[in-house]
Motif scaffolding. Structure first.
Motif, PDB file in Angstrom:
ATOM      1  N   GLY A   1       2.411  -0.462   7.922  1.00 59.00           N
ATOM      2  CA  GLY A   1       3.535  -0.053   6.967  1.00 59.00           C
ATOM      3  C   GLY A   1       3.708  -0.624   5.832  1.00 59.00           C
ATOM      4  N   LEU A   2       3.047  -1.738   5.689  1.00 56.69           N
ATOM      5  CA  LEU A   2       3.243  -2.821   4.599  1.00 56.69           C
ATOM      6  C   LEU A   2       2.331  -2.653   3.288  1.00 56.69           C
ATOM      7  CD1 LEU A   2       4.682  -5.531   3.950  1.00 56.69           C
ATOM      8  CD2 LEU A   2       2.758  -6.696   4.802  1.00 56.69           C
ATOM      9  N   TYR A   3       3.375  -2.270   2.290  1.00 53.84           N
ATOM     10  CA  TYR A   3       2.562  -2.213   1.001  1.00 53.84           C
ATOM     11  C   TYR A   3       2.868  -3.609   0.182  1.00 53.84           C
ATOM     12  CZ  TYR A   3       2.675   2.905   1.246  1.00 53.84           C
ATOM     13  OH  TYR A   3       2.337   4.161   1.382  1.00 53.84           O
ATOM     14  N   ILE A   4       2.017  -3.974  -0.854  1.00 53.02           N
ATOM     15  CA  ILE A   4       2.408  -4.948  -1.632  1.00 53.02           C
ATOM     16  C   ILE A   4       2.305  -4.662  -3.011  1.00 53.02           C
ATOM     17  CG2 ILE A   4       1.643  -7.282  -2.333  1.00 53.02           C
ATOM     18  CD1 ILE A   4       0.506  -7.692   0.473  1.00 53.02           C
ATOM     19  N   GLN A   5       3.435  -4.676  -3.776  1.00 51.07           N
ATOM     20  CA  GLN A   5       3.653  -4.050  -5.012  1.00 51.07           C
ATOM     21  C   GLN A   5       4.708  -4.618  -5.828  1.00 51.07           C
ATOM     22  OE1 GLN A   5       5.428  -0.067  -4.059  1.00 51.07           O
ATOM     23  NE2 GLN A   5       7.132  -1.133  -3.519  1.00 51.07           N
ATOM     24  N   ARG A   6       5.025  -3.862  -6.993  1.00 49.93           N
ATOM     25  CA  ARG A   6       5.593  -4.448  -8.041  1.00 49.93           C
ATOM     26  C   ARG A   6       6.664  -5.683  -7.680  1.00 49.93           C
ATOM     27  NH1 ARG A   6       6.910  -0.712 -12.714  1.00 49.93           N
ATOM     28  NH2 ARG A   6       6.370   0.675 -11.557  1.00 49.93           N
ATOM     29  N   HIS A   7       7.600  -5.353  -7.182  1.00 48.24           N
ATOM     30  CA  HIS A   7       8.579  -6.616  -6.954  1.00 48.24           C
ATOM     31  C   HIS A   7       8.392  -7.483  -5.662  1.00 48.24           C
ATOM     32  CE1 HIS A   7      11.116  -4.601 -10.159  1.00 48.24           C
ATOM     33  NE2 HIS A   7      10.821  -3.513  -9.267  1.00 48.24           N
ATOM     34  N   ALA A   8       8.014  -6.698  -4.631  1.00 45.40           N
ATOM     35  CA  ALA A   8       7.819  -7.330  -3.405  1.00 45.40           C
ATOM     36  C   ALA A   8       7.097  -6.598  -2.240  1.00 45.40           C
ATOM     37  CB  ALA A   8       9.276  -7.764  -2.740  1.00 45.40           C
ATOM     38  N   PRO A   9       6.846  -6.903  -1.437  1.00 46.82           N
ATOM     39  CA  PRO A   9       6.140  -6.235  -0.434  1.00 46.82           C
ATOM     40  C   PRO A   9       7.190  -4.974   0.107  1.00 46.82           C
ATOM     41  CG  PRO A   9       5.727  -8.259   0.478  1.00 46.82           C
ATOM     42  CD  PRO A   9       6.592  -8.396  -0.749  1.00 46.82           C
ATOM     43  N   MET A  10       6.693  -3.904   0.358  1.00 49.25           N
ATOM     44  CA  MET A  10       7.783  -2.715   1.024  1.00 49.25           C
ATOM     45  C   MET A  10       7.151  -2.573   2.481  1.00 49.25           C
ATOM     46  SD  MET A  10       7.639   0.808   1.843  1.00 49.25           S
ATOM     47  CE  MET A  10       6.812   1.878   0.660  1.00 49.25           C
ATOM     48  N   LEU A  11       8.122  -2.548   3.371  1.00 44.80           N
ATOM     49  CA  LEU A  11       7.773  -2.105   4.891  1.00 44.80           C
ATOM     50  C   LEU A  11       8.444  -0.875   5.214  1.00 44.80           C
ATOM     51  CD1 LEU A  11       6.273  -3.468   7.330  1.00 44.80           C
ATOM     52  CD2 LEU A  11       8.644  -4.350   8.178  1.00 44.80           C
ATOM     53  N   ARG A  12       7.606   0.092   5.773  1.00 43.21           N
ATOM     54  CA  ARG A  12       8.036   1.493   6.129  1.00 43.21           C
ATOM     55  C   ARG A  12       8.160   1.220   7.578  1.00 43.21           C
ATOM     56  NH1 ARG A  12       4.469   5.571   3.800  1.00 43.21           N
ATOM     57  NH2 ARG A  12       5.729   5.176   1.810  1.00 43.21           N
ATOM     58  N   ILE A  13       9.200   1.455   8.107  1.00 43.69           N
ATOM     59  CA  ILE A  13       9.231   1.506   9.686  1.00 43.69           C
ATOM     60  C   ILE A  13       9.395   2.820  10.185  1.00 43.69           C
ATOM     61  CG2 ILE A  13      10.992   1.156  11.422  1.00 43.69           C
ATOM     62  CD1 ILE A  13      11.561  -1.441   9.564  1.00 43.69           C
ATOM     63  N   ALA A  14       8.638   3.300  11.297  1.00 42.43           N
ATOM     64  CA  ALA A  14       8.521   4.557  11.986  1.00 42.43           C
ATOM     65  C   ALA A  14       9.908   4.797  12.617  1.00 42.43           C
ATOM     66  CB  ALA A  14       7.204   4.602  12.771  1.00 42.43           C
ATOM     67  N   ILE A  15      10.255   6.195  12.217  1.00 41.74           N
ATOM     68  CA  ILE A  15      11.383   6.705  13.090  1.00 41.74           C
ATOM     69  C   ILE A  15      10.896   7.988  13.473  1.00 41.74           C
ATOM     70  CG2 ILE A  15      13.692   7.380  13.241  1.00 41.74           C
ATOM     71  CD1 ILE A  15      14.231   5.562  10.865  1.00 41.74           C
ATOM     72  N   PRO A  16       9.961   7.738  14.908  1.00 46.53           N
ATOM     73  CA  PRO A  16       9.447   8.800  15.368  1.00 46.53           C
ATOM     74  C   PRO A  16      10.508  10.208  15.455  1.00 46.53           C
ATOM     75  CG  PRO A  16       8.951   7.001  16.860  1.00 46.53           C
ATOM     76  CD  PRO A  16      10.195   6.496  15.825  1.00 46.53           C
ATOM     77  N   TYR A  17       9.940  11.215  14.723  1.00 47.52           N
ATOM     78  CA  TYR A  17      10.510  12.486  14.768  1.00 47.52           C
ATOM     79  C   TYR A  17      12.140  12.252  14.265  1.00 47.52           C
ATOM     80  CZ  TYR A  17      10.075  11.257  19.453  1.00 47.52           C
ATOM     81  OH  TYR A  17       9.838  10.650  20.845  1.00 47.52           O
ATOM     82  N   GLY A  18      12.617  11.194  13.701  1.00 44.38           N
ATOM     83  CA  GLY A  18      13.665  10.903  12.983  1.00 44.38           C
ATOM     84  C   GLY A  18      14.825  10.663  14.371  1.00 44.38           C
ATOM     85  N   LEU A  19      14.513  10.058  15.293  1.00 49.40           N
ATOM     86  CA  LEU A  19      15.390   9.911  16.100  1.00 49.40           C
ATOM     87  C   LEU A  19      15.685   8.598  16.406  1.00 49.40           C
ATOM     88  CD1 LEU A  19      17.273  11.623  18.206  1.00 49.40           C
ATOM     89  CD2 LEU A  19      15.281  11.516  19.769  1.00 49.40           C
TER      90      LEU A  19
END
Ligand code: SF4
Lengths: 550, 160
Positions: A44-62
């Protein structure tokens, strides 16, 4: 909701430990940028413009309240005190430090969460209906199947390096709230002539650069074959999907270039060879289903005199009730939307203090569970109607009660130029600019249901192509311009928006949208929703209105 | 040179022969292209033969002749090219290849667990790699959800 046992827990712990070591090796120069990239993306880790971005999984939104509190903790400790909910029911943090990401993953693992496969060319978080389990129009709760797919797809040894990303959505209701037609695989629970429930399987839908509506390759799939059929599709894609051009690498291009018939044949041939060996046990479906058993609902009367009195006495409450709560299959309960679209604020953002407060409210009013919608709002799904007034007061104090769910103020917007390295243009200020049109809420309500979706570039994270009104940021000689489309939808009769005309400058977007509203109000038939009007009369009258006057 | 085979460090007995190179005496691997060109002259050679596949090679095309090879090498030129994972599984599970299945070229230790799950049992690294360290990567995970080549039952059948 699903609870980890020792196996599940061990796996996320080991994954966090693995990523800690990968980060160490990268920082020590033992992994190159190119080698580290897919590894960090699959966490889930992007390294980009300002800082890294971390995307966390919320399985099926729950989410549980405990998990929400941990997200608040992470926002405070490692980030700038807020997070951003995405159109795929996940949460993004925009300011973590690379060195601290392993600690974040440990913290997540401690509450049965992770960031596994939230990015990268692999099978992503499976999304679903945000009203799963409580919607009156539901055939069957899709979440057990989402969890079964989550486990099957997590660290799948054969499909970790696909040609491109791969997204699966499952819907169990008559009304498709999971956008199954614009996913790489869409699964729709259906009933066959014999009254059995199984899946209709769609393949090859997707947004982004080449938006396409998925096609049905199997009208009815028995549940026991769920995983073998998915495996067959994925194997065909993994072997034959294009890898020479990343813009042609999604499965939708393979389906389109191969042709639906031939592609279906390839999948069916592959499936015939593996279906018996990979059959899903009935006992496993039952085991997982038990985690999603209905909570301990009380026997309540359908009506509530106190609620009726409150609605009469307090017009603001009545308005909120009408727009931000929906029917529940159990009498006496309602599902409540928490609007993350306060006018003027970034759509989908939630501050740490709000996260804590929402967790508290979930514990008090909704069995300790929270859902994330793909329209970037939250839901407390099981609220007793007698407690709605108290909940509304609390939400109002948190700025989470803007009564705009489903209206033109409930805008989907990707992070855009403010946060995203790939962006051509900003999204959030555009959303806020449009929201300013509605200083008068009656005007907003008069417009009725309108889905406005904004993306900062062709990748389409803001799902602009399926917005009733879609807005896409384009770069014109270094300036931010916007292309507007009308008539898109990701619901049952999914459609892609049609381009209104030449792109418009940033300061013109809100005025143009306002002209579209005016045109709609003049041209609509009685009770006709915006999308219906566009479908009936086409976009030409809107074009004339917008471009004729320039 | 050494390789990791069946989880242990082992001596590499194979030579990878280029398409324009003379065939040596001992155990040798050939590209699919060269093998196709020379296969008639190779039968009855007496020494074991290995075949090198690229990610683009279609394994169905060699099913008939699989038993002629003691070793199949999956040559990885791009570690992100996941076709290799399907090739390995098909060779093992569908076409019953029981010889050594080896990866070589551009792969990273973080893929070894996945590769071992799809039937790869040998790993060849560039000269000078710390193999003891690499061997540990095979054990990074003690849990796997799916049925694959290594474990034929999905995890759920083992849950209590
Ligand atoms: S649509 Fe483009 S700008 Fe927006 S988040 Fe996605 S990649 Fe970034």
């Amino acid at each position: 909701m699903y609870q980890y046992d020792d196996y599940d827990q061990t796996l996320v712990n080991e994954r966090a430990a693995q990523f800690r070591d990968q980060t160490r090796r990268f920082l020590a120069g033992q992994l190159t940028e190119d080698q580290f990239r897919p590894l960090r993306l699959m966490n889930g880790l992007y390294i980009q413009r300002h800082a890294p971005m971390l995307r966390i999984a919320i399985p099926y939104g729950l989410l549980s309240s405990r998990q929400m509190r941990m997200l608040a903790h992470i926002a405070r400790k490692y980030d700038k005190g807020y997070g951003h909910f995405t159109t795929r029911q996940n949460l993004q943090f925009n300011w973590p430090k690379l060195e601290e990401v392993p600690d974040i993953l440990d913290d997540l693992a401690s509450v049965q969460m992770h960031a596994i496969q939230t990015s990268g060319n692999c099978i992503r978080n499976t999304t679903s209906d945000h009203l799963a389990g409580v919607a009156a129009d539901e055939l069957e709760d899709p979440r057990p199947y989402c969890e079964i797919i989550r486990q099957w797809s997590t660290l799948h040894p054969e499909f970790a390096f696909l040609p491109r990303k791969f997204k699966i959505a499952v819907s169990g209701s008559v009304r498709d709230r999971a956008a199954t037609q614009v996913h790489d695989i869409g699964l729709q629970l259906v009933k066959n002539e014999r009254g059995e429930i199984g899946f209709e399987v769609l393949v090859g839908g997707g947004l982004g650069r080449t938006p396409i509506i998925g096609v049905v390759i199997r009208p009815f799939l028995e549940k026991q074959h769920l995983l073998s059929y998915l495996e067959a599709i994925l194997r065909v894609y993994n072997r034959f999907g294009r890898r020479d051009n990343k813009f042609k690498a999604r499965i939708k291009i393979l389906v389109k270039d191969t042709g639906k018939e031939k592609f279906t044949g390839m999948v069916e041939t592959e499936w015939a060879k593996i279906r018996d060996g990979l059959a899903l046990d009935e006992a496993e479906i039952d085991r997982v289903r038990a985690f999603f058993a209905p909570p301990a609902y009380e026997d309540l009367p359908t009506g509530d005199a106190e609620l009726d009195r409150r609605k009469l006495d307090d017009a603001q409450f009545a308005t909120w009730f009408r727009h931000n709560t929906v029917d529940h299959k159990i009498p006496g309960y309602r599902a409540v939307f928490l609007s993350l679209k306060a006018h003027g604020a970034p759509p989908g953002d939630l501050a740490a203090s709000q996260m804590d407060a929402v967790a508290e409210l979930a514990d008090r009013y909704s069995f300790g569970e929270i859902r994330v919608t793909h329209t970037q709002n939250l839901i407390l799904a099981d609220v007793r109607q007698s407690e709605l007034y108290a909940l509304w007061q609390a939400l109002t104090g948190l700025n989470l009660a803007t009564p705009n769910i489903g209206t033109a103020g409930d805008i989907i917007a990707c992070p855009g130029l403010d946060y995203c390295a790939l962006a051509n243009a900003t999204s959030i200020p555009i959303a806020n600019g449009i929201q300013r049109i509605f200083d008068d809420l009656d005007y907003l309500y008069d417009l009725g249901d309108i889905r406005i979706n904004i993306s900062g570039c062709m990748n389409g994270c803001g799902h602009h192509t399926v917005g009733h009104i879609g807005i896409l940021g384009v770069d014109k000689k270094g300036e931010e311009w916007y292309q507007i489309t009308l008539g898109g939808s990701s619901s049952n009769e999914a459609s892609l928006g049609e381009r209104l005309g030449p792109s418009v400058a940033k300061h013109q977007v809100a005025p143009v949208i306002e002209q579209i509203f005016h045109a709609y109000r003049e041209l609509r038939l009685e009770d006709e929703a915006f999308l219906e009007t566009v479908r009936r009369i086409g976009i030409q009258p809107f074009q004339e209105r917008v471009y004729g006057s320039h | 040179m050494e390789v990791i085979k069946d989880g242990e460090i082992a001596i590499n007995e194979w030579q990878h022969v280029a398409d324009d190179e003379a065939l040596p005496e001992g155990k040798a691997t050939l590209s699919l292209k060269r093998w196709r060109e020379e296969k008639d002259g190779l039968t009855g050679r007496g020494t074991p033969l290995g075949l090198r596949l690229t990610a683009a090679d279609i394994v169905e095309e060699i099913v008939e002749v699989l038993r002629q090879f003691d070793l199949i090498v999956l040559d990885m030129t791009q570690f992100t090219d996941g076709r290799v994972f399907s090739q390995a599984r098909l060779l093992r599970e569908r076409f019953g290849f029981t010889g050594e299945l080896r990866v070589r070229g551009d792969f990273i230790q973080d893929q070894m667990f996945f590769l071992s799950r799809v039937g790869v049992n040998a790993f060849e690294f560039p000269e000078g790699t710390d193999l003891e360290n690499m061997r540990r990567a095979l054990g990074e995970f003690s849990v796997a959800y799916q049925a694959a080549t290594d474990v034929r039952d999905p995890l759920y059948r083992r849950r209590s």
